[in-house]
Scaffold this motif. Structure first.
Motif, PDB file in Angstrom:
ATOM      1  N   THR A   1      50.476  -0.699  74.210  1.00  0.00           N
ATOM      2  CA  THR A   1      49.087  -0.616  74.514  1.00  0.00           C
ATOM      3  C   THR A   1      48.350  -1.642  73.967  1.00  0.00           C
ATOM      4  O   THR A   1      47.247  -2.137  74.674  1.00  0.00           O
ATOM      5  CB  THR A   1      48.530   0.791  73.666  1.00  0.00           C
ATOM      6  OG1 THR A   1      49.471   1.708  74.037  1.00  0.00           O
ATOM      7  CG2 THR A   1      47.127   0.919  73.742  1.00  0.00           C
ATOM      8  N   TRP A   2      48.679  -2.347  72.695  1.00  0.00           N
ATOM      9  CA  TRP A   2      47.781  -3.500  72.479  1.00  0.00           C
ATOM     10  C   TRP A   2      48.041  -4.745  73.345  1.00  0.00           C
ATOM     11  O   TRP A   2      46.944  -5.379  73.499  1.00  0.00           O
ATOM     12  CB  TRP A   2      48.352  -3.898  71.107  1.00  0.00           C
ATOM     13  CG  TRP A   2      47.928  -3.260  69.747  1.00  0.00           C
ATOM     14  CD1 TRP A   2      48.634  -2.422  69.115  1.00  0.00           C
ATOM     15  CD2 TRP A   2      46.632  -3.304  69.468  1.00  0.00           C
ATOM     16  NE1 TRP A   2      48.006  -1.702  68.105  1.00  0.00           N
ATOM     17  CE2 TRP A   2      46.693  -2.314  68.229  1.00  0.00           C
ATOM     18  CE3 TRP A   2      45.292  -3.790  69.617  1.00  0.00           C
ATOM     19  CZ2 TRP A   2      45.718  -2.025  67.482  1.00  0.00           C
ATOM     20  CZ3 TRP A   2      44.441  -3.497  68.816  1.00  0.00           C
ATOM     21  CH2 TRP A   2      44.378  -2.481  67.557  1.00  0.00           C
TER      22      TRP A   2
ATOM     23  N   ARG B   1      37.986  -8.075  89.294  1.00  0.00           N
ATOM     24  CA  ARG B   1      38.066  -7.941  87.497  1.00  0.00           C
ATOM     25  C   ARG B   1      39.329  -6.815  87.498  1.00  0.00           C
ATOM     26  O   ARG B   1      40.271  -7.177  86.871  1.00  0.00           O
ATOM     27  CB  ARG B   1      37.003  -8.042  86.614  1.00  0.00           C
ATOM     28  CG  ARG B   1      36.247  -9.092  86.557  1.00  0.00           C
ATOM     29  CD  ARG B   1      34.725  -9.099  85.766  1.00  0.00           C
ATOM     30  NE  ARG B   1      34.159 -10.196  85.508  1.00  0.00           N
ATOM     31  CZ  ARG B   1      34.386 -10.955  84.543  1.00  0.00           C
ATOM     32  NH1 ARG B   1      35.221 -10.697  83.887  1.00  0.00           N
ATOM     33  NH2 ARG B   1      33.591 -12.167  84.653  1.00  0.00           N
ATOM     34  N   ARG B   2      38.769  -5.588  88.023  1.00  0.00           N
ATOM     35  CA  ARG B   2      39.530  -4.374  87.820  1.00  0.00           C
ATOM     36  C   ARG B   2      40.997  -4.731  88.645  1.00  0.00           C
ATOM     37  O   ARG B   2      41.855  -4.315  88.069  1.00  0.00           O
ATOM     38  CB  ARG B   2      38.927  -3.293  88.398  1.00  0.00           C
ATOM     39  CG  ARG B   2      37.833  -2.658  87.706  1.00  0.00           C
ATOM     40  CD  ARG B   2      38.227  -2.284  86.414  1.00  0.00           C
ATOM     41  NE  ARG B   2      37.137  -1.958  85.369  1.00  0.00           N
ATOM     42  CZ  ARG B   2      36.417  -0.850  85.478  1.00  0.00           C
ATOM     43  NH1 ARG B   2      36.938   0.209  86.281  1.00  0.00           N
ATOM     44  NH2 ARG B   2      35.528  -0.442  84.440  1.00  0.00           N
ATOM     45  N   SER B   3      41.083  -5.430  89.818  1.00  0.00           N
ATOM     46  CA  SER B   3      42.306  -5.498  90.483  1.00  0.00           C
ATOM     47  C   SER B   3      43.131  -6.448  89.701  1.00  0.00           C
ATOM     48  O   SER B   3      44.295  -6.469  89.515  1.00  0.00           O
ATOM     49  CB  SER B   3      41.982  -6.154  91.748  1.00  0.00           C
ATOM     50  OG  SER B   3      41.075  -5.234  92.584  1.00  0.00           O
TER      51      SER B   3
ATOM     52  N   GLU C   1      43.283  -6.436  79.323  1.00  0.00           N
ATOM     53  CA  GLU C   1      42.042  -6.072  79.596  1.00  0.00           C
ATOM     54  C   GLU C   1      40.737  -6.764  79.316  1.00  0.00           C
ATOM     55  O   GLU C   1      39.835  -7.064  79.889  1.00  0.00           O
ATOM     56  CB  GLU C   1      41.972  -4.331  79.042  1.00  0.00           C
ATOM     57  CG  GLU C   1      40.351  -3.801  79.545  1.00  0.00           C
ATOM     58  CD  GLU C   1      40.754  -2.351  79.224  1.00  0.00           C
ATOM     59  OE1 GLU C   1      40.515  -1.442  79.951  1.00  0.00           O
ATOM     60  OE2 GLU C   1      40.645  -2.056  77.887  1.00  0.00           O
ATOM     61  N   LYS C   2      40.948  -7.210  77.818  1.00  0.00           N
ATOM     62  CA  LYS C   2      39.945  -8.357  77.401  1.00  0.00           C
ATOM     63  C   LYS C   2      40.074  -9.611  78.374  1.00  0.00           C
ATOM     64  O   LYS C   2      38.924 -10.156  78.504  1.00  0.00           O
ATOM     65  CB  LYS C   2      40.480  -8.735  76.031  1.00  0.00           C
ATOM     66  CG  LYS C   2      39.539  -9.688  75.396  1.00  0.00           C
ATOM     67  CD  LYS C   2      39.914 -10.185  74.021  1.00  0.00           C
ATOM     68  CE  LYS C   2      39.114 -11.424  73.457  1.00  0.00           C
ATOM     69  NZ  LYS C   2      39.742 -11.857  72.272  1.00  0.00           N
TER      70      LYS C   2
ATOM     71  N   THR D   1      46.634  -5.302  88.331  1.00  0.00           N
ATOM     72  CA  THR D   1      48.088  -6.221  88.668  1.00  0.00           C
ATOM     73  C   THR D   1      48.771  -6.622  87.574  1.00  0.00           C
ATOM     74  O   THR D   1      49.874  -6.498  87.528  1.00  0.00           O
ATOM     75  CB  THR D   1      47.486  -7.434  89.459  1.00  0.00           C
ATOM     76  OG1 THR D   1      46.712  -7.002  90.695  1.00  0.00           O
ATOM     77  CG2 THR D   1      48.512  -8.485  90.022  1.00  0.00           C
ATOM     78  N   LEU D   2      47.941  -7.015  86.453  1.00  0.00           N
ATOM     79  CA  LEU D   2      48.690  -7.622  85.246  1.00  0.00           C
ATOM     80  C   LEU D   2      49.474  -6.238  84.601  1.00  0.00           C
ATOM     81  O   LEU D   2      50.595  -6.236  84.133  1.00  0.00           O
ATOM     82  CB  LEU D   2      47.630  -8.159  84.287  1.00  0.00           C
ATOM     83  CG  LEU D   2      47.268  -9.620  84.733  1.00  0.00           C
ATOM     84  CD1 LEU D   2      46.452 -10.050  83.615  1.00  0.00           C
ATOM     85  CD2 LEU D   2      48.306 -10.507  84.789  1.00  0.00           C
ATOM     86  N   TRP D   3      48.730  -5.365  84.653  1.00  0.00           N
ATOM     87  CA  TRP D   3      49.503  -4.131  83.996  1.00  0.00           C
ATOM     88  C   TRP D   3      50.795  -3.681  84.617  1.00  0.00           C
ATOM     89  O   TRP D   3      51.631  -3.356  84.133  1.00  0.00           O
ATOM     90  CB  TRP D   3      48.503  -2.763  84.090  1.00  0.00           C
ATOM     91  CG  TRP D   3      47.363  -2.993  83.067  1.00  0.00           C
ATOM     92  CD1 TRP D   3      47.197  -3.562  82.134  1.00  0.00           C
ATOM     93  CD2 TRP D   3      46.406  -1.912  82.682  1.00  0.00           C
ATOM     94  NE1 TRP D   3      46.197  -3.627  81.226  1.00  0.00           N
ATOM     95  CE2 TRP D   3      45.420  -2.375  81.759  1.00  0.00           C
ATOM     96  CE3 TRP D   3      45.997  -0.575  83.510  1.00  0.00           C
ATOM     97  CZ2 TRP D   3      44.483  -1.613  81.229  1.00  0.00           C
ATOM     98  CZ3 TRP D   3      44.983   0.154  83.062  1.00  0.00           C
ATOM     99  CH2 TRP D   3      44.110  -0.550  81.732  1.00  0.00           C
ATOM    100  N   LEU D   4      50.592  -3.840  86.034  1.00  0.00           N
ATOM    101  CA  LEU D   4      51.680  -3.164  86.799  1.00  0.00           C
ATOM    102  C   LEU D   4      52.814  -4.376  86.846  1.00  0.00           C
ATOM    103  O   LEU D   4      54.080  -4.006  86.844  1.00  0.00           O
ATOM    104  CB  LEU D   4      51.263  -3.019  88.468  1.00  0.00           C
ATOM    105  CG  LEU D   4      50.402  -1.795  88.736  1.00  0.00           C
ATOM    106  CD1 LEU D   4      49.935  -1.986  90.118  1.00  0.00           C
ATOM    107  CD2 LEU D   4      51.319  -0.612  88.819  1.00  0.00           C
TER     108      LEU D   4
END
Length: 469
Positions: free
Chosen positions: A123-124, A155-157, A130-131, A161-164
């Motif tokens: 999560t961190w 920005r959201r994409s 996100e930051k 993308t990084l999360w996935l």
């Protein structure tokens, strides 16, 4: 007068506390901060990531160093190989982990959650992504409230993308501990991965993405059972992240350099930074709360404010109930010593079990037929031996009966097995006496290494014969 049961009132913050003042923006947006505990948590996270992502790629004697080979039903960990017969050791590991968690909880609360829990650690990492993509706290709040635009979409994409990508790498690595990771990664990159392996890679990708990206604090607050029973393990000397109301109250703003006591104020300037950095969005000043994961982010934020104001650190810190009441924490106490003793005993027992673990395994299965008569007119039983060489070198074994006067072993008695090989061999045992003393008699088979007599094992079975011939 009837006896009364003593009780102690513990104040807990309301579950539905209003966080609109310190957590606006339709969700929890944490603020960036620095400090000792943040650096400590990053160190633990780095070690966890290196261990998880790096170990899967290590090689040992031409094979993956750590691999749970489900197809072969064996677990490789560097130079050792464990079989299903050794899985009792896994129970010992789980018991050790449980007692370790109990001991650390009695000593310092939920430090496991705050520093080493995979849910918190990932999560961190997702919050850091996100930051990077959307900016610090105030920028993210503004972006969340802003109408959709190309900039917001980009920005959201990028964030998702990084999360996935992190989720995919996590899923690939996790599955790589059960299927050799190098061919698995190659098949994934060449789009040749399919079947069960692809399903589990995608499953753990989605689980990581949802848990660390979307659910976040909800997992800690509503899904994790540890949050439910942690308070049962606390005592008055347990260290937990706590606010000192005797020093901090009454709260209020003031000018730097002024004496707060002359204004009727405590050291808390009511800046709410402790809430703004909290990953679960709680206000630590409201007391011990189930949602607190002990990450100490509020300690770092508060200490930074205390430094700027010229006050002593520790308004928020790791404190026991005795500390907050003006007493002294008792470090050595029966419950903590009990858990620590049990932990040491279990670790010692596991070490001894690993040292004494037989490096050859033999199971004896009696044939379904009760008995038969051989060419010499002797009563004979048939047995199937399942032999496993648990060493990493070829071994030769000799088979014999132990304390079996009146019985004779027929068939092959010398076996050569390659490293890690499992072999099935059929042998027979004949009764030399004309009449058995019992219809069912115990037999002990012994298998011993030809060159290393210390490598041996025994297995029990029974010999069945008719009483009337």
């Amino acid at each position: 007068m009837s006896d009364r049961i003593p009780f102690r009132v513990i104040e807990i913050a309301p579950a539905a506390a209003d966080k609109s003042k310190s957590q606006p923006g339709g969700g929890i947006h944490t603020r960036s901060f620095t400090g000792f505990y943040r650096n400590l948590r990053i160190s633990f996270a780095g070690a966890l990531f290196a261990l998880f992502f790096g170990t899967a790629w290590l090689q040992w004697n031409g094979r993956q160093a750590v691999l749970w080979d489900l197809a072969e039903s064996k677990f490789h960990i560097f130079g050792a190989t464990f079989w299903p017969q050794d899985f009792i050791l896994l129970s010992a590991l789980l018991i050790i982990a449980a007692f370790g968690l109990f001991a650390i909880t009695v000593f310092a609360g939920r430090v496991w959650c705050g520093y080493s829990c995979p849910q918190s650690t990932w999560t961190w990492l997702y919050m850091w992504c996100e930051k990077v993509c959307e900016g610090d706290r105030n920028q993210r709040i503004k972006l969340a409230a802003a109408p959709w635009s190309l900039s917001k979409l980009a920005r959201r994409s990028l964030k998702h993308t990084l999360w996935l990508a992190i989720g995919l790498l996590t899923g690939l690595t996790f599955v790589g501990y059960f299927t050799p990771i190098r061919p698995l990664a190659l098949e994934l990159l060449t789009f040749e991965l399919g079947g069960v392996a692809l399903f589990w890679v995608l499953f753990f990708t989605a689980a990581t993405y949802i848990n660390a990206g979307w659910l976040r604090e909800a997992v800690c607050m509503h899904m994790c059972p540890y949050a439910r029973f942690q308070a049962v393990m606390f005592d008055k000397d347990t260290l937990a992240v706590a606010y000192d109301p005797s020093r901090g109250e009454a709260r209020g703003p003031r000018k730097k350099g002024s004496d707060p006591r002359q204004q009727g104020l405590g050291d808390c300037i009511d800046c709410t930074l402790c809430v703004q950095v909290c990953p679960t969005g709680i206000d630590i000043r409201e007391g011990l709360q189930m949602a607190c994961i002990g990450c100490a982010a509020c300690i770092d934020a508060c200490d930074e404010v205390m430094d700027k104001m010229g006050y002593a650190r520790g308004l928020v810190g790791y404190k026991s109930e005795h500390n907050l009441q003006g007493g002294t924490t008792q470090w050595l106490r029966p419950r903590l010593l009990g858990y620590a003793t049990a932990l040491v005993v279990m670790i010692g027992a596991l070490i001894l079990a690993l040292q004494w673990r037989p490096m050859v395994s033999m199971d004896v299965i009696k044939d379904r037929g009760l008995f038969r008569e051989n060419a010499q007119g002797q009563i004979e039983n048939i047995y199937l031996l399942k032999i496993i060489n648990k060493t990493n070198e070829p071994q030769q074994y000799n088979l014999r009966l132990v304390d079996a006067e009146g019985f004779e072993l027929h068939g092959r008695t010398t076996f050569t097995l390659a490293a890690g090989e499992m072999s099935e061999q059929a042998v027979s045992v004949a009764l030399l006496a004309d009449r058995p003393t019992s219809s069912s008699q115990p037999l002990t088979f012994e298998l011993q290494d030809s060159d290393q007599p210390g490598i041996r094992t025994t297995a029990q079975s029974r010999f069945v014969a008719p009483m009337n011939r």
